[in-house]
Design an enzyme around this catalytic site. Structure first.
Site, PDB file in Angstrom:
ATOM      1  N   ASP A  97       9.869  28.284  63.602  1.00  0.00           N
ATOM      2  CA  ASP A  97      10.789  27.319  63.921  1.00  0.00           C
ATOM      3  C   ASP A  97       9.928  26.158  64.866  1.00  0.00           C
ATOM      4  O   ASP A  97       9.364  26.589  65.714  1.00  0.00           O
ATOM      5  CB  ASP A  97      12.087  27.848  64.546  1.00  0.00           C
ATOM      6  N   GLU A 149       7.534  25.294  60.366  1.00  0.00           N
ATOM      7  CA  GLU A 149       8.363  24.435  60.178  1.00  0.00           C
ATOM      8  C   GLU A 149       7.895  23.069  60.877  1.00  0.00           C
ATOM      9  O   GLU A 149       7.727  23.101  62.121  1.00  0.00           O
ATOM     10  CB  GLU A 149       9.898  24.558  60.842  1.00  0.00           C
TER      11      GLU A 149
END
Ligand code: QV4
Ligand code: CA
Length: 517
Positions: free
Chosen positions: A213, A249
């Site tokens: 993330d 990401e």
């Protein structure tokens, strides 16, 4: 010596681009907010039998609980308060059981890991966490790790507010707080060790890799250090020396200080341009046409094929978070969504991820969905509901289960059947009717124009009768939907009305129901 180091480095990073899927499988499904017990059952009853390669799970780490008792936004799980494997989806024993059962039916688990930050600065203090561990956001004290205020970037961040104020300044983006989230000092050996420790625990339990993330907000050098500490995959299910699959990401639509290319040496990166562009193409916005996708992929300015993780929508942009734009297609527009997903799954570019969502009370006020925070289907005490399966194999209780839609499930299979075959036999009408094949293993035809498609095309496939896997599929040797006859010369006639329920047709080697005699 230099050469050896280069080989070692390249070997390491290229390895982290490999999803290690089993039995020639090719796609990941993101079972957003599902409970571990439901995922285990889904692997056994559906994903394994239908050729899904892996599942992306929601963050398994202990997280803050927002609102008491029932507010519980989905995004609370992006606010960890420690690394106990205990979340809204279940506890460590349930997680371990899920990993084992999915691996045993050839379905990999990829874990969403939140390592850039802990909870928001306004998170208060107490035991309002998913497993009751005490923490203090106010004092930056997370004893279950433990982290103290010395483990955060406050001293490094140079903005007045302590927040990221300008995405044009890469120091701010990486050293300051993303929407108030307490920013970890990943330059510290201690923090790197704690992060690698919990990722290694997951690797040892049998996961195949990670969705990392918020990578834009971490220095590539820090990530390289963390990844370098990771164990090889568990040899109970993976061959010796397998590196974890890493997909990072990074939202890069161009025009910012930080680009996806800074991370592609370390692992794959989410290609957000793909999501934005495929929405425009299928919606026919911004002057886009399907016929322009003849050179889809790198030809459209996307990153190199071997670096890309692709998707039509993700859990953020389907609800207006994280680069969500109006063009992004979701289950709310099912007809176009199926076309976009089928295009992605038929096309050789990238490692593909299919979204599986829950429905929420979408409510726009001045163009913004004011309910974009709503969490998964839940009981009145805030706990997540299980996913009930209806007799027709759809899901109940507001679980959308896009991955169970016949058209999408069958295209996941299509991608496996054509794996390794080149993009071939392109045809277009210079508008929104296109077709392409994958060597001699599969062929797909789209009609996104406002008139009928009626054309005979070279499919590249061996002669025979094939079941269309969009309007139906092959069952007991017969087609439940349309049937396509390919002649001995590889040519076939296609007729697709623009008012068909799904205006596209796909056939593949395994949907053959009769050879030409
Ligand atoms: C609020 C204010 C801040 C204030 C702060 C004070 O907005 O200005 O400083 O309070 O405490 C939630 C709220 C957000 C709130 C924040 C902290 O929405 O308003 O700040 O919590 O309390 C998800 C959600 C976010 C959510 C976050 C944490 O999308 O809304 O923030 O979880 O719960 C960028 C990044 C990219 C990111 C994308 C969304 O480059 O990395 O934004 N995407 C990933 C995940 C995403 C997740 C995060 C990163 C953070 O995919 O789901 O954000 O982990 O583009
Ligand atoms: Ca950071």
């Amino acid at each position: 010596m230099k050469w050896l180091i280069l080989v070692a480095l390249f070997g390491l990073s290229a390895a982290q681009h490999n999803p290690h899927m089993k039995h020639g499988r090719t796609s990941i499904v993101h079972l957003f907010e599902w409970k571990w017990s439901d995922i285990a059952a889904e692997c056994e009853r559906y994903l394994g039998p239908n050729g899904f390669g892996g599942v992306q799970i929601s963050p398994p780490t202990e997280h803050i609980i927002l609102g008491n008792p029932v507010w519980r936004a989905w995004y609370q799980r992006y606010q960890p308060i420690g690394y106990n494997l205990c979340s809204r989806s279940g506890n460590e024993a349930q997680l371990r059981d899920m990993i084992t059962r999915c691996n045993n039916v050839g379905v990999n688990i990829y874990v969403d890991v939140v390592i850039n930050h802990m909870c928001g600065s306004g998170g208060g203090e107490g035991t309002h966490s998913s497993c009751g561990s005490w923490f203090s956001a106010t004092r930056e004290d997370f004893p279950s790790v433990p982290y103290s205020n010395l483990d955060f970037n406050d001293h490094k961040c140079k903005t007045g507010s302590g927040e990221i104020e300008n995405y044009g300044d890469k120091y701010q983006v990486r050293d300051c707080r993303l929407v108030g989230l307490l920013d970890l000092a990943l330059e510290k050996d201690y923090v790197r060790g704690k992060v690698a420790g919990f990722m290694n625990k997951l690797i040892d339990m049998g996961v195949a890799g990670f969705r990392v993330d918020a990578c834009k907000h971490m220095w590539p050098g820090d990530l390289q250090n963390v990844y370098g500490r990771l164990h090889n995959l568990n040899t109970k299910w993976f061959s010796g020396g397998s590196r974890p699959f890493i997909y990072q990401e990074v939202i890069d639509l161009g025009g910012e200080a930080i680009s996806a290319g800074e991370y592609t040496g370390l692992g794959r990166v989410t290609e957000f341009k793909y999501s934005a562009k495929i929405g425009n193409v299928i919606r026919k916005w911004s002057g886009e046409k399907l016929s322009y996708t003849k050179n889809w992929g790198e030809g459209w300015g996307f990153m190199a094929n071997g670096n890309a993780l692709v998707f039509v929508d993700n859990h953020d942009n389907q609800r207006g978070h994280g680069a969500g734009g109006a063009s992004v297609l979701t289950f709310w527009d099912p007809r176009m969504y199926k076309m976009a997903t089928a295009y992605m799954l038929a096309h050789p570019y990238g490692v593909t991820r299919v979204m599986s969502s829950f429905r929420w009370d979408r409510h726009f006020v001045n163009g913004k969905d004011v309910n974009d925070w709503m969490g998964p289907p839940a009981y009145s005490d805030g706990s997540t509901k299980p996913v009930p399966i209806n007799p027709d194999s759809t899901c109940g209780d507001n679980w959308v289960c896009e991955h169970r839609w016949r058209q999408i499930k069958n295209m996941v299979i299509f991608r496996n059947v054509v794996n390794g075959q080149p993009h071939s036999n392109w045809w277009d009408n210079q508008s929104n009717q296109v077709a392409f094949g994958r060597g001699n293993r599969g062929f797909i035809v789209f009609n996104n124009d406002d008139w009928t498609l009626d054309v005979t095309l070279n499919t590249g496939m061996p002669g025979g009768t094939y079941c269309d896997v969009i309007s139906g599929q092959k069952e007991n040797g017969r087609c439940t939907g349309k049937q396509i006859t390919v002649g001995g010369d590889g040519r076939a006639h296609f007729k697709i009305s623009n008012s068909d329920q799904d205006p596209f047709v796909a056939i593949h080697a395994d949907s053959n129901c009769k050879d030409v005699v």
